[in-house]
Design a protein around this motif. Structure first.
Motif, mmCIF file in Angstrom:
data_model
loop_
_atom_site.group_PDB
_atom_site.id
_atom_site.type_symbol
_atom_site.label_atom_id
_atom_site.label_comp_id
_atom_site.label_asym_id
_atom_site.label_seq_id
_atom_site.Cartn_x
_atom_site.Cartn_y
_atom_site.Cartn_z
ATOM 1 N N ALA A 7 74.443 18.819 27.430
ATOM 2 C CA ALA A 7 75.453 19.677 28.098
ATOM 3 C C ALA A 7 75.776 20.587 27.119
ATOM 4 N N GLY A 8 76.037 21.817 27.796
ATOM 5 C CA GLY A 8 76.355 23.167 26.983
ATOM 6 C C GLY A 8 76.878 24.065 27.618
ATOM 7 N N GLY A 9 77.123 25.080 26.985
ATOM 8 C CA GLY A 9 77.901 26.212 27.768
ATOM 9 C C GLY A 9 78.795 26.987 26.812
ATOM 10 N N GLY A 15 86.524 23.115 26.927
ATOM 11 C CA GLY A 15 87.583 22.328 27.227
ATOM 12 C C GLY A 15 87.657 21.871 28.614
ATOM 13 N N SER A 16 87.175 22.634 29.747
ATOM 14 C CA SER A 16 86.985 22.112 30.950
ATOM 15 C C SER A 16 85.889 21.330 31.341
ATOM 16 N N LEU A 17 84.854 21.411 30.662
ATOM 17 C CA LEU A 17 83.573 20.519 30.410
ATOM 18 C C LEU A 17 83.811 19.206 29.929
ATOM 19 N N ALA A 18 84.762 19.295 28.982
ATOM 20 C CA ALA A 18 85.138 17.907 28.334
ATOM 21 C C ALA A 18 85.793 17.079 29.131
ATOM 22 N N GLU A 19 86.836 17.611 30.091
ATOM 23 C CA GLU A 19 87.179 16.771 31.060
ATOM 24 C C GLU A 19 86.335 16.040 32.116
ATOM 25 N N THR A 20 85.156 16.424 32.238
ATOM 26 C CA THR A 20 84.242 15.554 33.007
ATOM 27 C C THR A 20 83.066 15.017 32.264
ATOM 28 N N VAL A 21 82.715 15.646 31.115
ATOM 29 C CA VAL A 21 81.672 15.134 30.341
ATOM 30 C C VAL A 21 82.121 14.848 28.903
ATOM 31 N N LYS A 27 83.317 18.429 19.880
ATOM 32 C CA LYS A 27 81.972 19.140 19.400
ATOM 33 C C LYS A 27 82.200 20.669 19.456
ATOM 34 N N VAL A 28 82.232 21.187 18.208
ATOM 35 C CA VAL A 28 82.679 22.558 18.195
ATOM 36 C C VAL A 28 81.333 23.324 17.536
ATOM 37 N N PRO A 29 81.339 24.777 17.542
ATOM 38 C CA PRO A 29 80.154 25.450 17.080
ATOM 39 C C PRO A 29 80.574 25.688 15.525
#
Length: 63
Positions: A7-9, A15-21, A27-29
């Motif tokens: 997963a990435g982007g 933040g919104s990706l973490a709601e479903t994944v 995980k931060v850069p």
């Protein structure tokens, strides 16, 4: 690949990706660079920002 999840982007979407994944949560850069986290059985290696280190971690995780 079986038993693999990727997963990435852009950071602005994490933040919104973490709601479903859930595994992308926290995980931060590193140093504003694209960053890879290689995790296995719920434990993650240290984050990496260069291709050779990423390849080495993937090699260890595949064993």
């Amino acid at each position: 690949l079986p038993s693999r999840a990727i997963a990435g982007g852009p950071q602005s979407a994490m933040g919104s990706l973490a709601e479903t994944v859930a595994f992308v949560r926290d995980k931060v850069p590193q140093g504003d660079r694209p960053t890879a986290y290689v995790c296995r059985h719920g434990r993650c290696e240290l984050p990496v920002t260069d291709a050779p280190a990423f390849a080495a971690q993937l090699g260890r995780a595949a064993r």
